[in-house]
Design a protein around this motif. Structure first.
Motif, PDB file in Angstrom:
ATOM      1  N   GLU A   1     121.367  24.471  16.292  1.00 20.01           N
ATOM      2  CA  GLU A   1     122.072  23.974  17.841  1.00 20.01           C
ATOM      3  C   GLU A   1     120.918  23.347  18.466  1.00 20.01           C
ATOM      4  O   GLU A   1     121.523  22.246  19.337  1.00 20.01           O
ATOM      5  CB  GLU A   1     122.871  24.950  18.315  1.00 20.01           C
ATOM      6  CG  GLU A   1     123.944  25.399  17.571  1.00 20.01           C
ATOM      7  CD  GLU A   1     124.636  26.698  18.111  1.00 20.01           C
ATOM      8  OE1 GLU A   1     125.716  26.966  17.792  1.00 20.01           O
ATOM      9  OE2 GLU A   1     123.983  27.592  18.833  1.00 20.01           O
ATOM     10  N   ASN A   2     119.932  23.686  18.839  1.00 23.25           N
ATOM     11  CA  ASN A   2     118.809  22.865  19.355  1.00 23.25           C
ATOM     12  C   ASN A   2     118.549  21.716  19.108  1.00 23.25           C
ATOM     13  O   ASN A   2     118.510  20.709  19.777  1.00 23.25           O
ATOM     14  CB  ASN A   2     117.373  23.911  19.436  1.00 23.25           C
ATOM     15  CG  ASN A   2     117.176  24.816  20.439  1.00 23.25           C
ATOM     16  OD1 ASN A   2     116.625  24.471  21.567  1.00 23.25           O
ATOM     17  ND2 ASN A   2     117.837  26.112  20.322  1.00 23.25           N
ATOM     18  N   LEU A   3     118.571  21.446  17.676  1.00 21.00           N
ATOM     19  CA  LEU A   3     118.209  20.053  17.092  1.00 21.00           C
ATOM     20  C   LEU A   3     119.430  19.055  17.241  1.00 21.00           C
ATOM     21  O   LEU A   3     119.329  18.244  17.695  1.00 21.00           O
ATOM     22  CB  LEU A   3     117.730  20.148  15.795  1.00 21.00           C
ATOM     23  CG  LEU A   3     116.594  21.011  15.280  1.00 21.00           C
ATOM     24  CD1 LEU A   3     116.374  21.221  13.996  1.00 21.00           C
ATOM     25  CD2 LEU A   3     115.264  20.320  16.145  1.00 21.00           C
TER      26      LEU A   3
ATOM     27  N   ASP B   1     123.004  14.392  18.724  1.00 18.92           N
ATOM     28  CA  ASP B   1     124.301  14.025  18.943  1.00 18.92           C
ATOM     29  C   ASP B   1     124.412  12.683  19.830  1.00 18.92           C
ATOM     30  O   ASP B   1     123.415  12.544  20.835  1.00 18.92           O
ATOM     31  CB  ASP B   1     124.992  15.100  20.020  1.00 18.92           C
ATOM     32  CG  ASP B   1     125.490  16.114  18.730  1.00 18.92           C
ATOM     33  OD1 ASP B   1     125.551  15.980  17.633  1.00 18.92           O
ATOM     34  OD2 ASP B   1     126.064  17.085  19.570  1.00 18.92           O
ATOM     35  N   GLY B   2     125.115  11.803  19.208  1.00 19.89           N
ATOM     36  CA  GLY B   2     124.906  10.522  20.028  1.00 19.89           C
ATOM     37  C   GLY B   2     123.895   9.407  19.816  1.00 19.89           C
ATOM     38  O   GLY B   2     123.908   8.246  20.032  1.00 19.89           O
TER      39      GLY B   2
ATOM     40  N   ARG C   1     121.113  12.363  12.641  1.00 19.80           N
ATOM     41  CA  ARG C   1     121.009  13.131  11.364  1.00 19.80           C
ATOM     42  C   ARG C   1     119.705  12.898  10.496  1.00 19.80           C
ATOM     43  O   ARG C   1     119.134  13.750  10.145  1.00 19.80           O
ATOM     44  CB  ARG C   1     122.237  12.958  10.659  1.00 19.80           C
ATOM     45  CG  ARG C   1     122.341  13.714   9.380  1.00 19.80           C
ATOM     46  CD  ARG C   1     123.638  13.369   8.484  1.00 19.80           C
ATOM     47  NE  ARG C   1     124.649  14.043   9.255  1.00 19.80           N
ATOM     48  CZ  ARG C   1     125.940  14.323   8.651  1.00 19.80           C
ATOM     49  NH1 ARG C   1     126.119  14.021   7.460  1.00 19.80           N
ATOM     50  NH2 ARG C   1     127.056  14.807   9.584  1.00 19.80           N
ATOM     51  N   ALA C   2     119.433  11.575  10.526  1.00 16.94           N
ATOM     52  CA  ALA C   2     118.193  11.233   9.520  1.00 16.94           C
ATOM     53  C   ALA C   2     117.039  11.654  10.459  1.00 16.94           C
ATOM     54  O   ALA C   2     115.902  12.210   9.623  1.00 16.94           O
ATOM     55  CB  ALA C   2     118.115   9.668   9.241  1.00 16.94           C
TER      56      ALA C   2
ATOM     57  N   ALA D   1     109.848  19.678  16.850  1.00 18.69           N
ATOM     58  CA  ALA D   1     111.035  19.225  16.060  1.00 18.69           C
ATOM     59  C   ALA D   1     111.974  18.310  16.908  1.00 18.69           C
ATOM     60  O   ALA D   1     112.389  17.168  16.680  1.00 18.69           O
ATOM     61  CB  ALA D   1     111.236  19.979  15.021  1.00 18.69           C
ATOM     62  N   ARG D   2     112.534  19.060  17.978  1.00 16.83           N
ATOM     63  CA  ARG D   2     113.462  18.623  18.737  1.00 16.83           C
ATOM     64  C   ARG D   2     112.939  17.325  19.499  1.00 16.83           C
ATOM     65  O   ARG D   2     113.619  16.349  19.632  1.00 16.83           O
ATOM     66  CB  ARG D   2     113.761  19.728  19.866  1.00 16.83           C
ATOM     67  CG  ARG D   2     115.035  19.450  20.518  1.00 16.83           C
ATOM     68  CD  ARG D   2     115.315  20.249  21.403  1.00 16.83           C
ATOM     69  NE  ARG D   2     114.220  20.643  22.434  1.00 16.83           N
ATOM     70  CZ  ARG D   2     114.050  21.707  23.118  1.00 16.83           C
ATOM     71  NH1 ARG D   2     114.889  22.671  23.272  1.00 16.83           N
ATOM     72  NH2 ARG D   2     112.944  22.064  24.038  1.00 16.83           N
ATOM     73  N   ALA D   3     111.716  17.165  19.874  1.00 14.87           N
ATOM     74  CA  ALA D   3     111.120  15.967  20.327  1.00 14.87           C
ATOM     75  C   ALA D   3     111.282  15.003  19.469  1.00 14.87           C
ATOM     76  O   ALA D   3     111.539  13.716  19.793  1.00 14.87           O
ATOM     77  CB  ALA D   3     109.855  16.201  20.988  1.00 14.87           C
TER      78      ALA D   3
END
Length: 230
Positions: free
Chosen positions: A95-97, A102-103, A108-109, A143-145
């Protein structure tokens, strides 16, 4: 790529940085080193727009972004990973990622690519981020960044307070990111060896001023250690 020129900035009536100049090369790494309280985190906060300089300029690809808001800098492909393994603890790893993906056209890639860099996170996709170890949270924060597909990444002491087994993984990932091109990195780091291996250029901050700067690399490491007395 990113130029910080003669920046004076601080908090309320207290100036922390006094005429700091730092340049991050295109597709390269600039490392900022110094003892606690030297102003390293303040420098990153000014670069990302969380603090507005009273003097000086911040330029990205030649554009003056000194007065741009943080979200405007993000839209120009800047990403910031602050100190302290900051994640949304009540959300799962996935969910963090997903929150960032989203948007986005390549959401996804980009998520898959970030997970390829930190494969241990795949097995932790359903675990709440608040239950991860410090090193795992830091991997997730980076990773999120990266899901935002930045052209410039600001990292504030990414190996601080992390168990040694994961420090090496994080270091290797950052070195790999720097080596593959397409990404510039402004790295604040206490581990001199890692910082100098990663960087093409280094800056030493002391009491809010750049006291020395020069090339990165192993050959310069001894001089930097002597300057920092570490």
């Amino acid at each position: 790529m990113l130029e910080i020129d003669d920046v004076h900035v601080g908090y309320h009536h207290s100036t922390v940085l006094h005429g700091v100049c730092v340049e991050v090369p295109k597709d390269g790494v600039a490392a900022v080193l110094g003892h606690n309280g030297a102003g390293k985190s303040t420098l990153l906060r000014a670069a990302v727009g969380l603090l507005t300089p009273t003097r000086g300029t911040v330029r990205l690809d030649g554009e003056d972004i000194t007065r741009r808001k943080p979200h405007e800098r993000v839209s120009r492909a800047m990403a910031y990973v602050p100190q302290g393994q900051q994640v949304f603890g009540h959300l799962t790893t996935a969910e963090n990622l997903q929150l960032v993906a989203d948007g986005r056209k390549r959401g996804r890639a980009a998520t898959d690519e970030a997970l390829d860099l930190f494969p241990a996170l795949r097995a932790l996709s359903n675990r709440r981020a608040g239950l991860l170890s410090g090193g795992q949270r830091q991997q997730l924060a980076i990773a999120r960044a990266l899901v935002t597909t930045p052209r410039i990444l600001l990292l504030d002491e990414p190996t601080e307070g992390i168990q040694p087994s994961l420090v090496a993984e994080i270091e290797e990932t950052i070195l790999a990111l720097a080596a593959r091109g397409g990404l510039s990195v402004l790295l604040v780091e206490q581990h001199v060896g890692f910082a100098m291996r990663a960087a093409q250029r280094h800056y030493i901050l002391e009491a809010g001023r750049v006291t020395s700067c020069g090339a990165g690399g192993k050959e310069a490491e001894l001089a930097v250690r002597e300057a920092l007395s570490v």
